[in-house]
Design a protein around this motif. Structure first.
Motif, mmCIF file in Angstrom:
data_model
loop_
_atom_site.group_PDB
_atom_site.id
_atom_site.type_symbol
_atom_site.label_atom_id
_atom_site.label_comp_id
_atom_site.label_asym_id
_atom_site.label_seq_id
_atom_site.Cartn_x
_atom_site.Cartn_y
_atom_site.Cartn_z
ATOM 1 N N GLY A 259 -4.405 9.334 -4.928
ATOM 2 C CA GLY A 259 -5.071 9.761 -6.166
ATOM 3 C C GLY A 259 -6.520 9.312 -6.221
ATOM 4 N N ASN A 260 -6.782 8.085 -5.799
ATOM 5 C CA ASN A 260 -8.166 7.595 -5.777
ATOM 6 C C ASN A 260 -9.016 8.393 -4.799
ATOM 7 O OD1 ASN A 260 -7.728 5.665 -7.758
ATOM 8 N ND2 ASN A 260 -7.220 4.059 -6.273
ATOM 9 N N GLY B 237 0.728 6.727 -4.314
ATOM 10 C CA GLY B 237 0.201 7.651 -5.323
ATOM 11 C C GLY B 237 -1.193 7.254 -5.774
ATOM 12 N N ASP B 238 -1.395 5.959 -5.981
ATOM 13 C CA ASP B 238 -2.719 5.470 -6.385
ATOM 14 C C ASP B 238 -3.735 5.637 -5.263
ATOM 15 O OD1 ASP B 238 -1.841 4.711 -8.922
ATOM 16 O OD2 ASP B 238 -1.299 2.693 -8.242
ATOM 17 N N VAL B 239 -3.324 5.324 -4.033
ATOM 18 C CA VAL B 239 -4.228 5.435 -2.886
ATOM 19 C C VAL B 239 -4.695 6.880 -2.720
ATOM 20 C CG1 VAL B 239 -4.378 5.251 -0.359
ATOM 21 C CG2 VAL B 239 -3.262 3.426 -1.678
ATOM 22 N N ASP C 230 0.833 -1.209 0.000
ATOM 23 C CA ASP C 230 0.000 0.000 0.000
ATOM 24 C C ASP C 230 0.864 1.254 0.000
ATOM 25 O OD1 ASP C 230 -2.461 -1.408 0.052
ATOM 26 O OD2 ASP C 230 -2.265 -1.679 2.213
ATOM 27 N N LYS D 10 -9.886 11.684 -6.458
ATOM 28 C CA LYS D 10 -10.969 11.475 -7.424
ATOM 29 C C LYS D 10 -12.314 11.316 -6.721
ATOM 30 C CE LYS D 10 -7.972 9.279 -10.805
ATOM 31 N NZ LYS D 10 -7.595 7.997 -11.417
ATOM 32 N N ALA E 82 2.128 1.830 -3.324
ATOM 33 C CA ALA E 82 1.046 2.321 -4.195
ATOM 34 C C ALA E 82 0.440 3.615 -3.646
ATOM 35 C CB ALA E 82 -0.027 1.246 -4.327
#
Length: 177
Positions: free
Chosen positions: A91-92, A87-89, A82, A95, A85
Motif C-alpha cells: 500500500g505504501n 498490505g502496508d508495504v 514484513d 501511494k 505487514a
C-alpha cells in the motif's frame, strides 16, 4: 481485429500504465515464469517485487537477473513481520507511485498468479491486447475493483483450469486510500 484497431490499441497501451506489485520468498520454481509473463504484458520496469528474505540461491539468482532486466526488486522487507505487514508495504508503494503520477492501474499479485481475461468468445486470453482492453474499460472507475475469480491449474494437465471464486482487488489511479 483490424489493423487500425490494433494500432489504436497499441497506442492506448503505451499511454495506459499498469504497475504489478508482489511480495515473495523462495519462489524459485515460479519467479522466472512470473517475471517473463508480466514483463511481456506490462514491461519489466513496471514490475515491483518485494523479496521477503529469500535464501534459495536459485531464487536469488533469478531476482538478480530480473534486476538486470529492469525489474524493481526491493530486498529491504526481509523479516517475518514484513510479510505480516504485506498490505502496508504494498500500500505504501502504491501511494508513492501515485504521488509520482506514473501509473493508471495497480495490480497486487502472488507469484503463482498470472493475469488473464475472458475474450469476446468467453475463452481465457493472455494476449496483451485483450488484457489491456479489459483493464482500460475500468480506467475511469473510482471504486476498488475486484477480479471475479481465479483459475487453479495442475502441472500435469496443460489445458485444465478450474474456476474458483477467490477474489482479488485492484486499483485504478486515485482509488487507493
Amino acid at each position: 481485429m483490424s489493423l487500425v484497431k490494433k494500432i489504436i490499441n497499441r497506442f492506448n497501451q503505451k499511454k495506459f500504465k499498469v504497475a504489478i506489485l508482489m511480495m515473495q520468498k523462495n519462489e524459485a520454481e515460479l519467479i522466472d515464469k512470473w517475471v517473463d509473463y508480466h514483463s511481456y504484458l506490462f514491461g519489466s520496469k513496471n514490475l515491483y517485487i518485494f523479496d521477503n528474505g529469500s535464501d534459495d540461491e536459485k531464487c536469488i539468482g533469478s531476482l538478480n537477473t530480473s534486476l538486470d532486466r529492469g525489474v524493481n526488486v526491493d530486498w529491504s522487507f526481509n523479516a517475518k513481520e514484513d510479510f505480516e505487514a504485506k498490505g502496508d508495504v504494498l500500500g505504501n508503494k502504491i501511494k508513492e507511485l501515485e504521488s509520482l503520477d506514473k501509473y493508471d492501474c495497480f495490480l497486487l499479485l502472488d507469484c503463482d498468479e498470472f493475469i488473464g481475461v475472458y475474450d469476446k468468445s468467453n475463452a481465457i486470453s493472455c494476449e496483451r491486447e485483450d488484457v489491456f482492453a479489459e483493464l482500460m474499460a475500468y480506467s475511469c472507475d473510482p471504486s476498488i475493483l475486484m477480479i471475479s475469480n481465479q483459475f487453479f491449474n495442475t502441472p500435469i494437465s496443460e489445458n485444465y483450469f478450474q474456476p474458483n471464486k477467490n477474489r482479488k482487488c485492484f486499483f485504478m489511479k486515485g482509488s487507493f486510500k
